[in-house]
Design a protein around this motif. Structure first.
Motif, PDB file in Angstrom:
ATOM      1  N   ASN A  25     -11.253  -8.641  -6.156  1.00  0.00           N
ATOM      2  CA  ASN A  25     -12.689  -8.639  -5.828  1.00  0.00           C
ATOM      3  C   ASN A  25     -12.918  -7.904  -4.529  1.00  0.00           C
ATOM      4  N   VAL A  26     -14.057  -7.269  -4.413  1.00  0.00           N
ATOM      5  CA  VAL A  26     -14.529  -6.825  -3.099  1.00  0.00           C
ATOM      6  C   VAL A  26     -15.971  -7.281  -2.967  1.00  0.00           C
ATOM      7  N   GLU A  27     -16.232  -8.043  -1.907  1.00  0.00           N
ATOM      8  CA  GLU A  27     -17.593  -8.520  -1.656  1.00  0.00           C
ATOM      9  C   GLU A  27     -18.380  -7.448  -0.903  1.00  0.00           C
ATOM     10  N   ASP A  28     -19.693  -7.595  -0.925  1.00  0.00           N
ATOM     11  CA  ASP A  28     -20.571  -6.683  -0.199  1.00  0.00           C
ATOM     12  C   ASP A  28     -20.129  -6.582   1.270  1.00  0.00           C
ATOM     13  N   GLU A  29     -19.939  -5.385   1.754  1.00  0.00           N
ATOM     14  CA  GLU A  29     -19.577  -5.087   3.151  1.00  0.00           C
ATOM     15  C   GLU A  29     -18.188  -5.580   3.554  1.00  0.00           C
ATOM     16  N   GLU A  30     -17.407  -6.027   2.594  1.00  0.00           N
ATOM     17  CA  GLU A  30     -16.065  -6.508   2.913  1.00  0.00           C
ATOM     18  C   GLU A  30     -15.087  -5.324   3.072  1.00  0.00           C
ATOM     19  N   TYR A  31     -13.997  -5.585   3.784  1.00  0.00           N
ATOM     20  CA  TYR A  31     -12.946  -4.581   3.991  1.00  0.00           C
ATOM     21  C   TYR A  31     -11.666  -5.184   3.415  1.00  0.00           C
ATOM     22  N   VAL A  32     -11.218  -4.613   2.311  1.00  0.00           N
ATOM     23  CA  VAL A  32     -10.080  -5.163   1.576  1.00  0.00           C
ATOM     24  C   VAL A  32      -8.976  -4.115   1.496  1.00  0.00           C
ATOM     25  N   THR A  33      -7.735  -4.554   1.676  1.00  0.00           N
ATOM     26  CA  THR A  33      -6.627  -3.608   1.524  1.00  0.00           C
ATOM     27  C   THR A  33      -5.670  -4.078   0.431  1.00  0.00           C
ATOM     28  N   ILE A  34      -5.016  -3.106  -0.182  1.00  0.00           N
ATOM     29  CA  ILE A  34      -3.937  -3.380  -1.132  1.00  0.00           C
ATOM     30  C   ILE A  34      -2.668  -2.798  -0.529  1.00  0.00           C
ATOM     31  N   VAL A  35      -1.657  -3.643  -0.359  1.00  0.00           N
ATOM     32  CA  VAL A  35      -0.362  -3.158   0.119  1.00  0.00           C
ATOM     33  C   VAL A  35       0.693  -3.528  -0.925  1.00  0.00           C
ATOM     34  N   GLY A  36       1.877  -2.966  -0.736  1.00  0.00           N
ATOM     35  CA  GLY A  36       2.946  -3.237  -1.690  1.00  0.00           C
ATOM     36  C   GLY A  36       3.897  -2.059  -1.733  1.00  0.00           C
ATOM     37  N   PRO A  37       5.066  -2.267  -2.348  1.00  0.00           N
ATOM     38  CA  PRO A  37       6.087  -1.220  -2.349  1.00  0.00           C
ATOM     39  C   PRO A  37       5.620   0.055  -3.055  1.00  0.00           C
ATOM     40  N   ASN A  38       6.313   1.138  -2.768  1.00  0.00           N
ATOM     41  CA  ASN A  38       6.101   2.390  -3.481  1.00  0.00           C
ATOM     42  C   ASN A  38       6.247   2.185  -4.975  1.00  0.00           C
ATOM     43  N   GLY A  39       5.331   2.721  -5.739  1.00  0.00           N
ATOM     44  CA  GLY A  39       5.431   2.611  -7.190  1.00  0.00           C
ATOM     45  C   GLY A  39       4.935   1.296  -7.745  1.00  0.00           C
ATOM     46  N   ALA A  40       4.361   0.435  -6.878  1.00  0.00           N
ATOM     47  CA  ALA A  40       3.876  -0.876  -7.331  1.00  0.00           C
ATOM     48  C   ALA A  40       2.661  -0.767  -8.244  1.00  0.00           C
ATOM     49  N   ALA A 183     -20.797   0.024   9.595  1.00  0.00           N
ATOM     50  CA  ALA A 183     -22.124   0.570   9.257  1.00  0.00           C
ATOM     51  C   ALA A 183     -22.605   0.074   7.893  1.00  0.00           C
ATOM     52  N   GLY A 184     -21.812  -0.775   7.222  1.00  0.00           N
ATOM     53  CA  GLY A 184     -22.326  -1.435   6.019  1.00  0.00           C
ATOM     54  C   GLY A 184     -21.684  -1.040   4.711  1.00  0.00           C
ATOM     55  N   THR A 185     -20.670  -0.158   4.748  1.00  0.00           N
ATOM     56  CA  THR A 185     -19.999   0.246   3.513  1.00  0.00           C
ATOM     57  C   THR A 185     -18.760  -0.623   3.304  1.00  0.00           C
ATOM     58  N   ALA A 186     -18.670  -1.249   2.149  1.00  0.00           N
ATOM     59  CA  ALA A 186     -17.455  -2.003   1.827  1.00  0.00           C
ATOM     60  C   ALA A 186     -16.305  -1.022   1.609  1.00  0.00           C
ATOM     61  N   ILE A 187     -15.080  -1.478   1.927  1.00  0.00           N
ATOM     62  CA  ILE A 187     -13.901  -0.613   1.826  1.00  0.00           C
ATOM     63  C   ILE A 187     -12.847  -1.283   0.948  1.00  0.00           C
ATOM     64  N   LEU A 188     -12.282  -0.514   0.023  1.00  0.00           N
ATOM     65  CA  LEU A 188     -11.062  -0.937  -0.673  1.00  0.00           C
ATOM     66  C   LEU A 188     -10.024   0.143  -0.383  1.00  0.00           C
ATOM     67  N   MET A 189      -8.987  -0.241   0.378  1.00  0.00           N
ATOM     68  CA  MET A 189      -8.039   0.751   0.885  1.00  0.00           C
ATOM     69  C   MET A 189      -6.606   0.402   0.472  1.00  0.00           C
ATOM     70  N   VAL A 190      -5.877   1.430   0.051  1.00  0.00           N
ATOM     71  CA  VAL A 190      -4.441   1.311  -0.167  1.00  0.00           C
ATOM     72  C   VAL A 190      -3.754   1.912   1.045  1.00  0.00           C
ATOM     73  N   GLU A 191      -2.770   1.211   1.607  1.00  0.00           N
ATOM     74  CA  GLU A 191      -2.071   1.760   2.773  1.00  0.00           C
ATOM     75  C   GLU A 191      -0.573   1.461   2.776  1.00  0.00           C
ATOM     76  N   GLN A 192       0.184   2.477   3.128  1.00  0.00           N
ATOM     77  CA  GLN A 192       1.618   2.366   3.344  1.00  0.00           C
ATOM     78  C   GLN A 192       1.871   1.725   4.719  1.00  0.00           C
ATOM     79  N   ASN A 193       0.935   2.000   5.622  1.00  0.00           N
ATOM     80  CA  ASN A 193       0.978   1.465   6.977  1.00  0.00           C
ATOM     81  C   ASN A 193       0.429   0.038   6.928  1.00  0.00           C
ATOM     82  N   ALA A 194       1.226  -0.849   6.298  1.00  0.00           N
ATOM     83  CA  ALA A 194       0.694  -2.133   5.843  1.00  0.00           C
ATOM     84  C   ALA A 194       0.279  -3.053   6.989  1.00  0.00           C
ATOM     85  N   LYS A 195       1.087  -3.095   8.037  1.00  0.00           N
ATOM     86  CA  LYS A 195       0.762  -4.020   9.139  1.00  0.00           C
ATOM     87  C   LYS A 195      -0.581  -3.678   9.768  1.00  0.00           C
ATOM     88  N   GLU A 196      -0.754  -2.389  10.058  1.00  0.00           N
ATOM     89  CA  GLU A 196      -2.003  -1.984  10.704  1.00  0.00           C
ATOM     90  C   GLU A 196      -3.191  -2.228   9.768  1.00  0.00           C
TER      91      GLU A 196
END
Ligand SMILES: Nc1ncnc2c1ncn2[C@@H]1O[C@H](COP(=O)(O)OP(=O)(O)O)[C@@H](O)[C@H]1O
Ligand SMILES: [Mg+2]
Length: 234
Positions: A25-40, A183-196
């Motif tokens: 799920n991503v809620e309105d204005e929420e900032y969500v990330t997906i992390v996990g191993p390469n090829g996941a 500024a009000g845009t929800a984000i769904l981000m995949v990152e290799q830089n998982a901690k940050e």
């Protein structure tokens, strides 16, 4: 309000199934990330939301509209922007032409949006006439993001925005993403830089082998012993 809802999603490429029962799920204005191993299957989740994989089961809805298997142009119109992991600018076009392409579904280029993108990324305005392919990786990434912002999306999908950037630019990129979110845009981000990514986001998912493994606030995932050991390098 829930903007994006992915339920029991099975998807892949041709006969090859990659995702199994993915929920997200991503809620309105929420900032969500997906992390996990390469090829996941992180990029596959993003592509599936955008209708770019083979759908094998489950649903994707955006703003209460079922977009499972919808075409990308219709999805963009609903207020969803997507910056793919690779090949996300037109190298032979100028910076400004790339930004104008971001609004190709409209009859006219929205001047307000163009100004807003230039204000957010001053480097793009400085280089508005430069061919995108001659810019650095970081600048191209900002251009790709700027292009996706041309339609002022309610949700922006970012696949590995910090990949290949010099360390000082990584921070700048994450700061820009924070600003876009504030500024009000929800984000769904995949990152290799998982901690940050987990430090910056509201909530995170750990995806392993095409399946959900953990879901919690970014802080809780960072503090989780197992998550740290298995996915964040201790
Ligand atoms: N276009 C494609 N055709 C077939 N298999 C693919 C394709 N793209 C990715 N895959 C496979 O799907 C799996 C998940 O890939 P991907 O979603 O890119 O992982 P991640 O983004 O988590 O690194 C990998 O095994 C990869 O080889
Ligand atoms: Mg990927």
């Amino acid at each position: 309000m829930t903007l994006l809802r992915v339920r029991d999603l099975d998807a892949g490429y041709g006969d090859l199934q990659i995702l199994t029962d993915v929920d997200l799920n991503v809620e309105d204005e929420e900032y969500v990330t997906i992390v996990g191993p390469n090829g996941a299957g992180k990029s596959t989740v993003m592509k599936s939301v955008f209708g770019l994989t083979t759908h094998m089961g489950g649903t994707v809805s955006f703003d209460d509209t079922d977009i499972t298997g919808a075409n990308p142009e219709d999805i963009i119109r609903l207020g969803l922007g997507y910056v793919p992991q690779n090949d996300n600018v037109f190298g032979t076009l100028s910076v400004q032409e790339n930004l104008e392409m971001g609004a190709y579904i409209l009859d006219e280029v929205p001047k307000d949006s163009l100004d807003a993108v230039y204000e957010r990324f001053p480097i793009l305005e400085e280089r508005r006439d430069q061919k995108a392919g001659t810019m650095s990786g970081g600048q191209q990434q900002m251009l790709a993001m700027g292009r996706a912002l041309m339609l002022d999306p309610d949700l922006l999908l970012l696949d590995e925005p910090s990949a290949g950037l010099a360390p000082d630019l990584v921070d700048e990129m994450f700061d820009k993403i924070d600003e876009i979110n504030e500024a009000g845009t929800a984000i769904l981000m995949v990152e290799q830089n998982a901690k940050e990514a987990l430090r910056r986001c509201d909530r995170g998912y750990v995806l392993v082998n095409g399946q959900n493994r953990y879901m919690d606030t970014g802080r809780a995932l960072l503090d989780d012993q197992e998550v740290r050991q298995d996915f964040l390098g201790g």
